[in-house]
Design an enzyme around this catalytic site. Structure first.
Site, PDB file in Angstrom:
ATOM      1  N   LYS A 116       1.044  -1.276  -0.046  1.00  0.00           N
ATOM      2  CA  LYS A 116      -0.037   0.021   0.106  1.00  0.00           C
ATOM      3  C   LYS A 116       0.883   1.171   0.092  1.00  0.00           C
ATOM      4  O   LYS A 116       2.024   1.098   0.291  1.00  0.00           O
ATOM      5  CB  LYS A 116      -0.930  -0.009   1.021  1.00  0.00           C
ATOM      6  CG  LYS A 116      -2.001   0.842   1.253  1.00  0.00           C
ATOM      7  CD  LYS A 116      -3.348   0.032   0.280  1.00  0.00           C
ATOM      8  CE  LYS A 116      -4.359   0.721   0.276  1.00  0.00           C
ATOM      9  NZ  LYS A 116      -5.582  -0.143  -0.271  1.00  0.00           N
ATOM     10  N   THR A 200     -14.887  -2.559  -8.568  1.00  0.00           N
ATOM     11  CA  THR A 200     -14.774  -3.030  -7.235  1.00  0.00           C
ATOM     12  C   THR A 200     -16.409  -3.221  -7.114  1.00  0.00           C
ATOM     13  O   THR A 200     -16.955  -4.277  -6.338  1.00  0.00           O
ATOM     14  CB  THR A 200     -14.583  -1.849  -6.380  1.00  0.00           C
ATOM     15  OG1 THR A 200     -12.990  -1.637  -6.749  1.00  0.00           O
ATOM     16  CG2 THR A 200     -14.739  -2.101  -4.991  1.00  0.00           C
ATOM     17  N   ASN A 231     -17.186   5.889  -6.566  1.00  0.00           N
ATOM     18  CA  ASN A 231     -17.044   5.092  -7.710  1.00  0.00           C
ATOM     19  C   ASN A 231     -17.539   3.673  -7.286  1.00  0.00           C
ATOM     20  O   ASN A 231     -18.252   3.174  -8.106  1.00  0.00           O
ATOM     21  CB  ASN A 231     -15.565   4.808  -8.215  1.00  0.00           C
ATOM     22  CG  ASN A 231     -15.245   3.976  -9.019  1.00  0.00           C
ATOM     23  OD1 ASN A 231     -16.101   4.016 -10.164  1.00  0.00           O
ATOM     24  ND2 ASN A 231     -14.093   3.330  -9.177  1.00  0.00           N
ATOM     25  N   SER A 368      -7.367  -5.274 -11.558  1.00  0.00           N
ATOM     26  CA  SER A 368      -6.041  -4.571 -11.595  1.00  0.00           C
ATOM     27  C   SER A 368      -5.030  -5.777 -12.233  1.00  0.00           C
ATOM     28  O   SER A 368      -4.057  -5.671 -12.964  1.00  0.00           O
ATOM     29  CB  SER A 368      -5.347  -4.448 -10.279  1.00  0.00           C
ATOM     30  OG  SER A 368      -5.857  -2.860 -10.275  1.00  0.00           O
TER      31      SER A 368
HETATM   32  N1  GLU Z   1      -7.131   0.012  -3.835  1.00  0.00           N
HETATM   33  C1  GLU Z   1      -7.709  -1.061  -4.194  1.00  0.00           C
HETATM   34  C2  GLU Z   1      -7.977  -2.043  -2.694  1.00  0.00           C
HETATM   35  O1  GLU Z   1      -7.778  -1.765  -1.455  1.00  0.00           O
HETATM   36  C3  GLU Z   1      -7.081  -1.627  -5.235  1.00  0.00           C
HETATM   37  C4  GLU Z   1      -5.804  -2.330  -5.262  1.00  0.00           C
HETATM   38  C5  GLU Z   1      -5.191  -2.562  -6.733  1.00  0.00           C
HETATM   39  O2  GLU Z   1      -5.871  -2.472  -7.382  1.00  0.00           O
HETATM   40  O3  GLU Z   1      -3.904  -3.053  -6.630  1.00  0.00           O
HETATM   41  O4  GLU Z   1      -8.391  -3.212  -3.044  1.00  0.00           O
END
Ligand code: GLU
Length: 439
Positions: A116, A200, A231, A368
Site C-alpha cells: 500500500k 470494485t 466510484n 488490476s
Molecule cells: N485500492 C484497491 C484495494 O484496496 C485496489 C488495489 C489494486 O488494484 O491494486 O483493493
C-alpha cells in the site's frame, strides 16, 4: 479448539487498524495450522519506505509532503496495492492496509503479495498542476522500490485513473522505456483495462448475487442502503437497482436520502453528476422532480431497518458505539475496514451476518491483475471478457468461503482469513520450514 499456532502475526504497532486486523487473524489462527516459521515471516512488513516530496506550488512557494510505500509480503508474487492521497495518511495506516492487501490477494488467489502507499495531503486543496507535480514527485521518490515484477501501485481513496497515468508516465521516463505494467487503474488509452473503473462494484455485485440464493432471498423482496456514492457505491447501487433490488437509501460525505418506496438510482446518479449533491429525484430526460423522501445523516443511514447495508465509504464506520443500533440483516463491506473488530462481536451477537472487505471489495484488485496480465502480454480483452473472468473469480471464492464458514461454523470473515492464511502458509512452507532444516 486449541490454538496450534503460537504467537501473533502482526508486528507491534500501536495503530488501531493493525491491531484490529490482528484480532481477526487471531480468530482465524484457531482454525488453521500455518506453522511458526510462517507466522514469524508475516510478523512485520518486508519493507517500509518513507519519503519527502517537494512540490512547487502555484503561488511560487515550496511545500514538502510526506509519502509512504509499504511492501508487506511477497511470498505469493510481486506486491500489489493502491495509493491514497488523504490528510489522515500515516505510516501506521499504510502498513495496516498493506497487511490487508496481502490477505485480499490471497483470498482471490491472485499471484500477488500485498502493498500500500499513501501521501499525507488533502488533494481537494491542490490545483491540477500541483496534483500532477505531487504524483510525479511521489514516483521519483519511490521509483527504485516499485516495478512491474516488484511492486505495482493502483488507485485508492482520492486517487484516480488520471493520477495513475501520470505515475506510469513518470516511471517510464525514469526507466527510459514504456512500462505500463508498473501501475494499474490507468486510463484506457495508456494501457488501462476495460472494466477497471467499475470493477470494485461489479465484483461486489457478483459476490452478492452468488450469496442471495444461499440466504434464501429474492432481490425484489430485498431493501438496500448504500453509504458512499463514489466510484464503488454509486455503481453498485445502480447494478443492484437494475437487478431488481429496492435501494431505499444512499448517501455521500454530506449526508443522504431515504425513500421507503425505493430510489430511482439512475436519476440520483444523474443529479449527483450535475449538482454534486444527493437528491431523491425521478428524472425524465433532463427534467427531474422530487419524490417522497427523508433527508438523513450518514449515521442514520447505517441504522436503517433494511435487509442489506453496504458501507462503501471509509473505514471505522460501525464501531462499538453504534453497532448495537444496526438493524440490517446483512452487511457487505465494500469499503476497506468499515467495521471495527469490537463492532464485529456485537453484530454477531445480534445475528447480523457480515460479508468481509477482503472478499467483497476484491473485484478492484482482481481487474488490476487482469490489467497487469494484459500489459505484459500486449493483448487486450473486451469488456465482456473482463467481466466474465471477474464473475468467475468472485463466484468461485465466494462459494469456497461460504462452504468453509459452514464447515467450521465460523463467520464469513474468519473463513476468508482461513483461506488466505492457508494459501500464504503454503507459499511460505514451500521455501522450507524448520522441520526441513532439522538434521
Ligand atoms: N485500492 C484497491 C484495494 O484496496 C485496489 C488495489 C489494486 O488494484 O491494486 O483493493
Amino acid at each position: 479448539m486449541s490454538n496450534p499456532n503460537s504467537g501473533t502475526i502482526a508486528h507491534q504497532v500501536s495503530g488501531s487498524l493493525l491491531s484490529d486486523a490482528n484480532t481477526r487473524l487471531e480468530k482465524a489462527l484457531r482454525y488453521v495450522t500455518i506453522g511458526e516459521d510462517a507466522i514469524e515471516r508475516l510478523r512485520a512488513p518486508k519493507a517500509s519506505l518513507t519519503v519527502s516530496i517537494p512540490v512547487r506550488m502555484d503561488d511560487g512557494s515550496l511545500r514538502v509532503f510526506q509519502g509512504y510505500r509499504v511492501r508487506y509480503d511477497d511470498s505469493r508474487g510481486p506486491t500489489k496495492g493502491g495509493i491514497r492521497f488523504h490528510p489522515g495518511v500515516t505510516l501506521d495506516e499504510v502498513e495496516s492496509l498493506a497487511f490487508w492487501m496481502t490477505f485480499k490477494c490471497a483470498v482471490l488467489n491472485l499471484p500477488f503479495g500485498g502493498a500500500k502507499g499513501g501521501v499525507t495531503v488533502n488533494p481537494k486543496e491542490l490545483s491540477k498542476f500541483e496534483l500532477e507535480s505531487l504524483s510525479r514527485g511521489y514516483i521519483d521518490a519511490i521509483a527504485d522500490f516499485i516495478g512491474p515484477d516488484v511492486d505495482i501501485p493502483a488507485p485508492d481513496v482520492y486517487t484516480n485513473a488520471m493520477i495513475m497515468g501520470w505515475m506510469m508516465d513518470q516511471y517510464s521516463t525514469i526507466r527510459r522505456q514504456i512500462t505500463p505494467g508498473v501501475v494499474t487503474g490507468k486510463p484506457i488509452t495508456m494501457g488501462g483495462s476495460l472494466g477497471r473503473e467499475t470493477a470494485t462494484a461489479m465484483g461486489a455485485f457478483f459476490s452478492i448475487q452468488t450469496l442471495m440464493p444461499k440466504l434464501d432471498r429474492k432481490p425484489s423482496e430485498t431493501t438496500v442502503a448504500v453509504q458512499g456514492f463514489g466510484n464503488a457505491g454509486a455503481v453498485l447501487a445502480e447494478l443492484l437497482y437494475r437487478a431488481g433490488y429496492k435501494v431505499v437509501a444512499v448517501s455521500d460525505s454530506q449526508g443522504g436520502v431515504y425513500a421507503a418506496q425505493g430510489l430511482d438510482i439512475p436519476s440520483v446518479r444523474q443529479i449527483k453528476d450535475a449538482t454534486r449533491g444527493i437528491k431523491a429525484v425521478y428524472c425524465r430526460g433532463s427534467v427531474c422532480s422530487q419524490i417522497d423522501h427523508e433527508v438523513i445523516t450518514n449515521g442514520q443511514l447505517l441504522e436503517l431497518d433494511v435487509d442489506i447495508l453496504i458501507p462503501a465509504a471509509l473505514e471505522n464506520q460501525i464501531t462499538a458505539e453504534n453497532a448495537d443500533r444496526i438493524q440490517a440483516r446483512y452487511i457487505f463491506e465494500v469499503a476497506n475496514g468499515p467495521i471495527t473488530s469490537a463492532a464485529d462481536a456485537i453484530l454477531e451477537s445480534k445475528g447480523i451476518q457480515v460479508f468481509p472487505d477482503i472478499l467483497v471489495n476484491a473485484g478492484g484488485v482482481t481487474v488490476s491483475y487482469f490489467e497487469w496480465v494484459q500489459n505484459r502480454s500486449g493483448l487486450y480483452w473486451s469488456l465482456e471478457e473482463v467481466n466474465r473472468r471477474l464473475n468467475e473469480k468472485m463466484t468461485e471464492e465466494t462459494e469456497r468461503i461460504w462452504v468453509t464458514a459452514k464447515e467450521l461454523s465460523c463467520s464469513m470473515r474468519t473463513a476468508a482469513y482461513v483461506h488466505a492464511l492457508d494459501r500464504l502458509g503454503q507459499a511460505l512452507r514451500t521455501r522450507g520450514t524448520r522441520e526441513d532444516y532439522r538434521s
